[in-house]
Design a protein around this motif. Structure first.
Motif, PDB file in Angstrom:
ATOM      1  N   THR A 199     -22.604 -43.395 -17.233  1.00 46.74           N
ATOM      2  CA  THR A 199     -22.544 -43.195 -15.778  1.00 46.74           C
ATOM      3  C   THR A 199     -21.546 -44.176 -15.197  1.00 46.74           C
ATOM      4  N   GLU A 201     -20.311 -45.846 -11.767  1.00 48.18           N
ATOM      5  CA  GLU A 201     -20.642 -46.081 -10.358  1.00 48.18           C
ATOM      6  C   GLU A 201     -19.573 -46.982  -9.780  1.00 48.18           C
ATOM      7  N   HIS A 203     -17.512 -47.618  -5.716  1.00 48.68           N
ATOM      8  CA  HIS A 203     -17.171 -47.148  -4.373  1.00 48.68           C
ATOM      9  C   HIS A 203     -15.716 -46.675  -4.351  1.00 48.68           C
ATOM     10  N   PRO A 227     -19.897 -44.959  -1.648  1.00 47.78           N
ATOM     11  CA  PRO A 227     -20.571 -44.914  -2.953  1.00 47.78           C
ATOM     12  C   PRO A 227     -20.252 -43.615  -3.692  1.00 47.78           C
ATOM     13  N   ILE A 229     -20.914 -41.644  -7.718  1.00 39.87           N
ATOM     14  CA  ILE A 229     -21.559 -41.690  -9.037  1.00 39.87           C
ATOM     15  C   ILE A 229     -21.132 -40.464  -9.846  1.00 39.87           C
ATOM     16  N   HIS A 231     -21.604 -38.846 -13.806  1.00 42.13           N
ATOM     17  CA  HIS A 231     -22.229 -38.903 -15.137  1.00 42.13           C
ATOM     18  C   HIS A 231     -21.313 -38.153 -16.108  1.00 42.13           C
ATOM     19  N   GLU A 249     -22.710 -36.702  -8.879  1.00 46.38           N
ATOM     20  CA  GLU A 249     -23.882 -36.962  -8.038  1.00 46.38           C
ATOM     21  C   GLU A 249     -23.434 -37.070  -6.576  1.00 46.38           C
ATOM     22  N   THR A 250     -22.161 -37.460  -6.398  1.00 46.92           N
ATOM     23  CA  THR A 250     -21.551 -37.500  -5.067  1.00 46.92           C
ATOM     24  C   THR A 250     -20.276 -36.672  -5.132  1.00 46.92           C
ATOM     25  N   GLN A 255     -12.792 -37.713  -7.105  1.00 41.64           N
ATOM     26  CA  GLN A 255     -13.792 -38.597  -7.721  1.00 41.64           C
ATOM     27  C   GLN A 255     -13.653 -38.730  -9.234  1.00 41.64           C
ATOM     28  N   HIS A 259     -12.568 -42.122 -11.084  1.00 40.58           N
ATOM     29  CA  HIS A 259     -13.564 -42.792 -11.924  1.00 40.58           C
ATOM     30  C   HIS A 259     -13.113 -42.863 -13.384  1.00 40.58           C
TER      31      HIS A 259
END
Length: 344
Positions: A199, A201, A203, A227, A229, A231, A249-250, A255, A259
């Motif tokens: 995962t 995480e 911002h 925030p 997230i 996975h 998740e967001t 994203q 990430h």
């Protein structure tokens, strides 16, 4: 972005806001034309200088020239006499790949290369141009975009749900806001990810130096982002790249791209984030030719919105959709699979 009269001495002529920015606290003095070039997609320095010459660039409510040096917390607005092109929606007869449709909603499979909604430099050929041609009276979302509940990037392929009624728009938008919708993406990333799953995480917010990118903010700076997230799970190891599944998740802009880069595994051929260069592998000319061939087969970031799940706004039924990985990604995966077996 709405039309706003700037001052009372303009004979009630309305100017329309096309862009607005508040300069970061840590910004060093920089000419406004250079500053805006990094923040407005597809804008040339000539275009920005012409806008300044016409008195269309305002700082703290006053028109400025292109040599104005921006200062921390300056409020910059670009205002022109015509509405932003994204509000001049024209129906266009563009075929849609409709996976599912009923009276409340439809699910479409968007091809790579199609922009979801009109914006800077892309004012036609978008998903919304196609939607308003094929469907009448689609409800507007909070940004006045007909039918749109969520979006995916231009060069990402895959599934989107479109609302056909006001009730569906409200219900579906709340699911995405509350993070109860399910979304799984498949991506090819540079490097061999050590863990089988994990995962991320971090911002996410606008990159302070390149406004066309987002980045992860950590520690004391995390309040500069929102925030986020992700996975991830390894689907297949392919030598110098890895095929992964990512569940959101967001839903922050870029994203997965941000990430995965943050953990050292930039998306394959993601030009905006540096994935269009060879980031892992050997120095052999033959390898370079192989990667170049992969880039030609897959001339975009290797990202596909594969599955989508939500509660139907009318029936309360759980809806689940799956779309096949598109041909360009399949071919690229097959080439890497073949290469990886001969690396042993």
């Amino acid at each position: 972005m709405t039309s706003i009269p700037i001052s009372e001495d303009q004979n009630d002529d309305e100017l329309f806001e096309h862009h607005s920015f508040v300069v970061d606290k840590g910004q060093a003095p920089l000419r406004i034309d250079k500053y805006l070039m990094n923040r407005i997609e597809n804008a040339t320095r000539n275009k920005i200088q012409s806008a300044a010459k016409d008195g269309s660039i305002y700082v703290n409510g006053t028109p400025v020239k292109s040599n104005y040096k921006v200062k921390p917390l300056d409020n910059i607005r670009v205002l022109l006499e015509h509405p932003p092109y994204e509000y001049l929606l024209t129906p266009e007869d563009i075929p849609l790949d409709i996976v599912y449709e009923d009276d409340a909603l439809l699910v479409v499979n968007k091809p790579a290369g199609m922009v979801v909604h009109p914006g800077h430099g892309n004012y036609s050929g978008t998903l919304i141009n196609a939607l308003i041609y094929h469907f009448e009276n689609l409800p507007n979302n909070s940004s006045d975009r007909p039918g749109l509940v969520h979006r995916i990037d231009k060069d990402t392929s895959g599934l989107l749900v479109i609302a056909k009624t006001e009730q569906a728009m409200t219900h579906l938008s709340k699911q995405f806001f509350d993070k109860t919708s399910e979304r799984e993406y498949v991506a090819i990333v540079w490097g061999n990810i050590k863990e089988d799953e994990g995962t991320i995480e971090g911002h996410i917010g606008r990159h302070p130096k390149n406004r066309l990118q987002n980045t992860v903010f950590e520690g004391d700076e995390q309040d500069k982002g929102k925030p986020a997230i992700t996975h991830f799970k390894v689907l297949e190891r392919l030598g110098y790249v890895t095929l992964v599944s990512c569940k959101l998740e967001t839903g922050r802009t870029h994203q997965i791209r941000v990430h995965m880069k943050h953990i050292g595994h930039t998306l394959f051929n993601d030009e905006r984030y540096g994935g269009e260069r060879i980031l892992k592998g050997t120095t052999f000319t033959k390898y370079k030719q192989f990667v170049d061939n992969c880039f030609k087969i897959l001339p975009r970031q290797a990202l596909h919105a594969k599955t989508l799940g939500f509660i139907h706004p009318t029936t309360g039924e759980t809806m689940q959709f799956d779309s096949p990985i598109p041909d360009d990604m399949q071919q690229c995966i097959a080439k890497w699979r073949h290469y990886a077996t001969h690396m042993q």
